[in-house]
Design an enzyme around this catalytic site. Structure first.
Site, PDB file in Angstrom:
ATOM      1  N   SER A 128       0.802  -1.222   0.000  1.00 41.12           N
ATOM      2  CA  SER A 128       0.000   0.000   0.000  1.00 41.12           C
ATOM      3  C   SER A 128       0.836   1.274   0.000  1.00 41.12           C
ATOM      4  O   SER A 128       0.298   2.363  -0.178  1.00 41.12           O
ATOM      5  CB  SER A 128      -0.950   0.022   1.196  1.00 41.12           C
ATOM      6  OG  SER A 128      -0.269   0.350   2.380  1.00 41.12           O
ATOM      7  N   LYS A 166       0.911   4.427   7.029  1.00 42.78           N
ATOM      8  CA  LYS A 166       0.168   5.222   6.047  1.00 42.78           C
ATOM      9  C   LYS A 166       0.600   6.686   6.150  1.00 42.78           C
ATOM     10  O   LYS A 166       1.264   7.093   7.103  1.00 42.78           O
ATOM     11  CB  LYS A 166      -1.344   5.141   6.298  1.00 42.78           C
ATOM     12  CG  LYS A 166      -1.965   3.761   6.132  1.00 42.78           C
ATOM     13  CD  LYS A 166      -2.012   3.316   4.693  1.00 42.78           C
ATOM     14  CE  LYS A 166      -2.744   1.988   4.545  1.00 42.78           C
ATOM     15  NZ  LYS A 166      -1.986   0.854   5.130  1.00 42.78           N
TER      16      LYS A 166
END
Length: 206
Positions: A128, A166
């Site tokens: 990701s 993230k």
């Protein structure tokens, strides 16, 4: 000093090169790859002979602790290298429960780390964050802190107490944990706990 064999000289030269390049010595595996030795026990044998002949000194209680002796002496002090703990895997895809047990330690130059006692490393699992240059299997260097500015890459605990890497954004009435992969959706949360800020990435190219 007693004369070295060609293989011993090659090993000594490689150790000197890596110390000068990185500030810390290579691992046994790296030495073996550099000089064409598949067996770690054979490398250990050559290191023992280098020590017996007075070219190096090793500290058996510390990983990679090799001091070059003799005319071309290169000292690796405890202040120049920091053993940073690797504390398990953290997801860079679907969140997984954080693993806080220390798996091993990794040597990093102290000069690139401020507040070394507040730094740890995590191994990335998932894709990701690939558009930020963080890939599956990479080790990220994390400075422990409990706040972050918008746009910084963080290790965060979600509402389910799961850890993820993230890009952090605090918005009007929620937090957004944004992946760096255009095929994935952001994670939107009412509350989030920042564990630390990612300050570096290590990738083994072998």
């Amino acid at each position: 000093m007693e004369k070295l064999t060609k293989r011993q000289q090659d090993i000594l030269d490689f150790i000197k090169l890596k110390v000068q390049e990185k500030g810390y010595p290579p691992s046994v595996r790296e030495i073996g790859q550099a000089v064409g030795l598949a067996s770690s026990s054979t490398v250990h044998g050559h290191l023992s002979r280098l020590e017996e002949k007075g070219y190096i000194r090793r500290d058996p209680t510390k990983p990679r602790a090799i001091e070059i002796l003799g005319e071309e002496r290169i000292e690796i002090s405890t202040q120049s290298v920091v053993q940073v703990p690797i504390v398990g895997k953290v997801t860079a895809g679907l969140p997984i429960t954080a693993v806080e047990s220390v798996e091993e330690h990794f040597p990093l130059p102290a000069s690139i780390i401020a507040g070394a006692d507040q730094v740890f490393m995590l191994r990335i699992s998932g894709d990701s964050m690939i558009e930020a240059g963080i890939f599956d299997g990479d080790l990220v260097v994390v400075r422990q802190q409990h706040s972050a500015n918008n746009g910084e890459i963080v290790v965060a605990l979600t509402e389910d107490n799961e850890a993820t890497v993230k890009r952090f954004y605090k918005e009007k009435d929620h937090f957004r944990l944004q992946p760096e992969n255009s095929s994935l959706e952001p994670i939107i949360l009412n509350t989030v706990s920042v564990i630390g800020k990612v300050i570096g990435v290590y990738r083994d190219l072998h």
